[in-house]
Design a protein around this motif. Sequence first.
Motif, PDB file in Angstrom:
ATOM      1  N   LEU A 152     -40.930  18.579  -3.709  1.00  8.89           N
ATOM      2  CA  LEU A 152     -39.738  18.261  -4.496  1.00  8.89           C
ATOM      3  C   LEU A 152     -39.007  17.105  -3.830  1.00  8.89           C
ATOM      4  O   LEU A 152     -38.748  17.145  -2.620  1.00  8.89           O
ATOM      5  N   GLY A 153     -38.696  16.068  -4.584  1.00 11.45           N
ATOM      6  CA  GLY A 153     -38.015  14.913  -4.003  1.00 11.45           C
ATOM      7  C   GLY A 153     -37.317  14.069  -5.048  1.00 11.45           C
ATOM      8  O   GLY A 153     -37.365  14.368  -6.247  1.00 11.45           O
ATOM      9  N   PHE A 154     -36.665  13.001  -4.570  1.00 12.05           N
ATOM     10  CA  PHE A 154     -35.961  12.104  -5.471  1.00 12.05           C
ATOM     11  C   PHE A 154     -36.011  10.684  -4.926  1.00 12.05           C
ATOM     12  O   PHE A 154     -36.240  10.458  -3.734  1.00 12.05           O
ATOM     13  N   VAL A 155     -35.774   9.714  -5.809  1.00 17.00           N
ATOM     14  CA  VAL A 155     -35.622   8.307  -5.433  1.00 17.00           C
ATOM     15  C   VAL A 155     -34.414   7.759  -6.175  1.00 17.00           C
ATOM     16  O   VAL A 155     -34.052   8.247  -7.249  1.00 17.00           O
ATOM     17  N   SER A 156     -33.780   6.738  -5.582  1.00 13.28           N
ATOM     18  CA  SER A 156     -32.608   6.124  -6.181  1.00 13.28           C
ATOM     19  C   SER A 156     -32.869   4.646  -6.438  1.00 13.28           C
ATOM     20  O   SER A 156     -33.689   4.017  -5.754  1.00 13.28           O
ATOM     21  N   ALA A 157     -32.169   4.095  -7.425  1.00 12.18           N
ATOM     22  CA  ALA A 157     -32.325   2.684  -7.745  1.00 12.18           C
ATOM     23  C   ALA A 157     -31.858   1.800  -6.588  1.00 12.18           C
ATOM     24  O   ALA A 157     -32.276   0.652  -6.471  1.00 12.18           O
ATOM     25  N   SER A 158     -30.975   2.311  -5.750  1.00 10.23           N
ATOM     26  CA  SER A 158     -30.531   1.559  -4.575  1.00 10.23           C
ATOM     27  C   SER A 158     -30.266   2.530  -3.439  1.00 10.23           C
ATOM     28  O   SER A 158     -30.071   3.732  -3.660  1.00 10.23           O
ATOM     29  N   GLU A 159     -30.221   2.012  -2.238  1.00  8.21           N
ATOM     30  CA  GLU A 159     -29.979   2.853  -1.077  1.00  8.21           C
ATOM     31  C   GLU A 159     -28.490   3.130  -0.886  1.00  8.21           C
ATOM     32  O   GLU A 159     -28.115   3.846   0.048  1.00  8.21           O
ATOM     33  N   ASN A 160     -27.649   2.562  -1.744  1.00 10.05           N
ATOM     34  CA  ASN A 160     -26.213   2.803  -1.642  1.00 10.05           C
ATOM     35  C   ASN A 160     -25.800   4.104  -2.313  1.00 10.05           C
ATOM     36  O   ASN A 160     -24.682   4.584  -2.120  1.00 10.05           O
ATOM     37  N   TYR A 161     -26.666   4.669  -3.138  1.00  9.05           N
ATOM     38  CA  TYR A 161     -26.419   5.936  -3.815  1.00  9.05           C
ATOM     39  C   TYR A 161     -25.107   5.923  -4.598  1.00  9.05           C
ATOM     40  O   TYR A 161     -24.240   6.776  -4.408  1.00  9.05           O
ATOM     41  N   TYR A 162     -24.970   4.909  -5.457  1.00  5.20           N
ATOM     42  CA  TYR A 162     -23.807   4.871  -6.340  1.00  5.20           C
ATOM     43  C   TYR A 162     -23.943   5.933  -7.430  1.00  5.20           C
ATOM     44  O   TYR A 162     -25.062   6.287  -7.837  1.00  5.20           O
ATOM     45  N   TRP A 163     -22.833   6.412  -7.944  1.00  4.85           N
ATOM     46  CA  TRP A 163     -22.894   7.439  -8.981  1.00  4.85           C
ATOM     47  C   TRP A 163     -23.495   6.898 -10.278  1.00  4.85           C
ATOM     48  O   TRP A 163     -24.071   7.644 -11.071  1.00  4.85           O
ATOM     49  N   TRP A 164     -23.360   5.578 -10.500  1.00  6.28           N
ATOM     50  CA  TRP A 164     -23.863   5.016 -11.754  1.00  6.28           C
ATOM     51  C   TRP A 164     -25.343   4.597 -11.666  1.00  6.28           C
ATOM     52  O   TRP A 164     -25.913   4.166 -12.655  1.00  6.28           O
ATOM     53  N   GLN A 217     -35.665   7.664 -14.410  1.00  2.24           N
ATOM     54  CA  GLN A 217     -34.560   6.899 -14.994  1.00  2.24           C
ATOM     55  C   GLN A 217     -33.434   7.805 -15.511  1.00  2.24           C
ATOM     56  O   GLN A 217     -32.879   7.596 -16.585  1.00  2.24           O
ATOM     57  N   THR A 218     -33.099   8.826 -14.748  1.00  4.33           N
ATOM     58  CA  THR A 218     -32.005   9.712 -15.154  1.00  4.33           C
ATOM     59  C   THR A 218     -30.681   9.193 -14.583  1.00  4.33           C
ATOM     60  O   THR A 218     -30.653   8.532 -13.542  1.00  4.33           O
ATOM     61  N   LYS A 219     -29.596   9.506 -15.267  1.00  2.64           N
ATOM     62  CA  LYS A 219     -28.248   9.188 -14.783  1.00  2.64           C
ATOM     63  C   LYS A 219     -27.455  10.493 -14.751  1.00  2.64           C
ATOM     64  O   LYS A 219     -26.672  10.795 -15.651  1.00  2.64           O
ATOM     65  N   PRO A 220     -27.629  11.280 -13.705  1.00  2.00           N
ATOM     66  CA  PRO A 220     -27.076  12.644 -13.696  1.00  2.00           C
ATOM     67  C   PRO A 220     -25.642  12.770 -13.215  1.00  2.00           C
ATOM     68  O   PRO A 220     -25.081  13.860 -13.297  1.00  2.00           O
ATOM     69  N   PHE A 221     -25.024  11.672 -12.731  1.00  2.00           N
ATOM     70  CA  PHE A 221     -23.727  11.814 -12.077  1.00  2.00           C
ATOM     71  C   PHE A 221     -22.622  11.116 -12.865  1.00  2.00           C
ATOM     72  O   PHE A 221     -22.877  10.197 -13.658  1.00  2.00           O
ATOM     73  N   LEU A 222     -21.378  11.556 -12.600  1.00  2.00           N
ATOM     74  CA  LEU A 222     -20.192  10.999 -13.228  1.00  2.00           C
ATOM     75  C   LEU A 222     -19.307  10.372 -12.155  1.00  2.00           C
ATOM     76  O   LEU A 222     -19.532  10.551 -10.955  1.00  2.00           O
ATOM     77  N   VAL A 223     -18.271   9.662 -12.617  1.00  5.58           N
ATOM     78  CA  VAL A 223     -17.412   8.942 -11.684  1.00  5.58           C
ATOM     79  C   VAL A 223     -16.718   9.897 -10.712  1.00  5.58           C
ATOM     80  O   VAL A 223     -16.480   9.552  -9.549  1.00  5.58           O
ATOM     81  N   ASN A 224     -16.384  11.117 -11.153  1.00  6.71           N
ATOM     82  CA  ASN A 224     -15.704  12.045 -10.249  1.00  6.71           C
ATOM     83  C   ASN A 224     -16.642  12.659  -9.209  1.00  6.71           C
ATOM     84  O   ASN A 224     -16.218  13.437  -8.365  1.00  6.71           O
ATOM     85  N   ASP A 225     -17.956  12.318  -9.280  1.00  7.22           N
ATOM     86  CA  ASP A 225     -18.897  12.751  -8.249  1.00  7.22           C
ATOM     87  C   ASP A 225     -18.929  11.807  -7.054  1.00  7.22           C
ATOM     88  O   ASP A 225     -19.560  12.122  -6.032  1.00  7.22           O
ATOM     89  N   ALA A 226     -18.286  10.660  -7.163  1.00  5.93           N
ATOM     90  CA  ALA A 226     -18.305   9.672  -6.086  1.00  5.93           C
ATOM     91  C   ALA A 226     -17.754  10.276  -4.797  1.00  5.93           C
ATOM     92  O   ALA A 226     -16.753  10.993  -4.793  1.00  5.93           O
ATOM     93  N   GLY A 227     -18.436   9.993  -3.689  1.00  4.93           N
ATOM     94  CA  GLY A 227     -17.999  10.468  -2.382  1.00  4.93           C
ATOM     95  C   GLY A 227     -18.418  11.895  -2.065  1.00  4.93           C
ATOM     96  O   GLY A 227     -18.052  12.417  -1.014  1.00  4.93           O
ATOM     97  N   LEU A 254     -23.027  10.643  -2.203  1.00  7.25           N
ATOM     98  CA  LEU A 254     -22.852   9.531  -3.122  1.00  7.25           C
ATOM     99  C   LEU A 254     -21.802   8.566  -2.594  1.00  7.25           C
ATOM    100  O   LEU A 254     -20.805   8.979  -1.978  1.00  7.25           O
ATOM    101  N   ASN A 255     -22.016   7.284  -2.818  1.00 10.12           N
ATOM    102  CA  ASN A 255     -21.067   6.261  -2.386  1.00 10.12           C
ATOM    103  C   ASN A 255     -19.697   6.527  -3.018  1.00 10.12           C
ATOM    104  O   ASN A 255     -19.601   6.945  -4.172  1.00 10.12           O
ATOM    105  N   SER A 256     -18.650   6.278  -2.256  1.00  8.39           N
ATOM    106  CA  SER A 256     -17.296   6.567  -2.740  1.00  8.39           C
ATOM    107  C   SER A 256     -16.769   5.510  -3.709  1.00  8.39           C
ATOM    108  O   SER A 256     -15.708   5.686  -4.301  1.00  8.39           O
ATOM    109  N   LYS A 257     -17.485   4.412  -3.862  1.00  9.39           N
ATOM    110  CA  LYS A 257     -17.043   3.373  -4.789  1.00  9.39           C
ATOM    111  C   LYS A 257     -17.104   3.915  -6.212  1.00  9.39           C
ATOM    112  O   LYS A 257     -18.094   4.531  -6.614  1.00  9.39           O
ATOM    113  N   ILE A 258     -16.042   3.673  -6.993  1.00  5.20           N
ATOM    114  CA  ILE A 258     -15.981   4.241  -8.341  1.00  5.20           C
ATOM    115  C   ILE A 258     -16.115   3.191  -9.434  1.00  5.20           C
ATOM    116  O   ILE A 258     -16.393   3.540 -10.586  1.00  5.20           O
TER     117      ILE A 258
END
Length: 330
Positions: A152-164, A217-227, A254-258
Amino acid sequence: MRVNASDGVNKWSTASYKDLEPPFYSELVFNVTNSLPRMSQFNVTPGGLVRYNDPIEYKANIEDEDGDMLNVTLHILDENGNEIRNETLNTMPGPVSFKANEYGFFKEDDAGKNFTYYYSYDDGINSTARDPEEPLTGPNLRKGAKLAVDRLGFVSASENYYWWDRYGFSVRAKNLNPEEYDVSFTLSTRTEDGEWTTVESKTEKIGINPVVVHFNQTKPFLVNDAGKTFYYRIKYSEYDQSGRDSLERQGEVLNSKIVPYRIYDGIMVFNLFLMLAVLALLGFFMERGLQKGVEAHESVSGRGAANATSASGISESNSAKSVIKMLRRK
């Protein structure tokens, strides 16, 4: 009921004996009555086809007017009507429940078989040997895969782990039995103490060859998930080699940038220009409206002054004519 009493010298009794003189009392006679318990509301949950290790529960209700302690026995029969298991429960009148997993009623070898059942019960005086007379159906156990699940694993579009960002999740599964089955997989995510949120579900055919199930290509997070730290889980419709039906892992913080854009980003500049254009257009229409109001007011004020001057001239002319007429008369 008879009572005899003695103090070692004299005897007393509620019955008459040859060597015992009155007074005495007659024997007390009474009848013992008992109400037969009754069962109803027979049920097995969940209904339909189930797995041997699903939370199968036999339910019923038993009543007894006397409120006696009752012995209730569940009898489970195989497809040929032979009793293969039974379990007895001591209970007061009310709901009766037998949970299959607690008693170990069914094993993996029972998959694909259908069972029937009935109850027997007693209150210590009267008993019912079979209720209902015709055994009831349930449960019907279906065959299914025995999964081996890992990676079980995951990958992100960037290493910054932004919520978007877009994220990809995956798990590897195979069937330890030689058959091939359709298995449903469901991806869910949450952040810290939040609730699990379903992201996506899919069905894959799982056989003896390992299959990697991807959620791309999922987008599972929202802005209030940042940080916050996120967690992800993949749940499957069959049990795995450890008796579980899901795998869960902790992700990253997740990166705290919103805000997804930089201040000099093209989209930000366009949005700012659009906002200024709307404000300028709104100010233009407001100015035009005010100017028309002022002009209308000045126009009305000018006509009023002209009318007043004309009225004053007429009044003065009439006064002069009256004075001249008076002088002529004299």
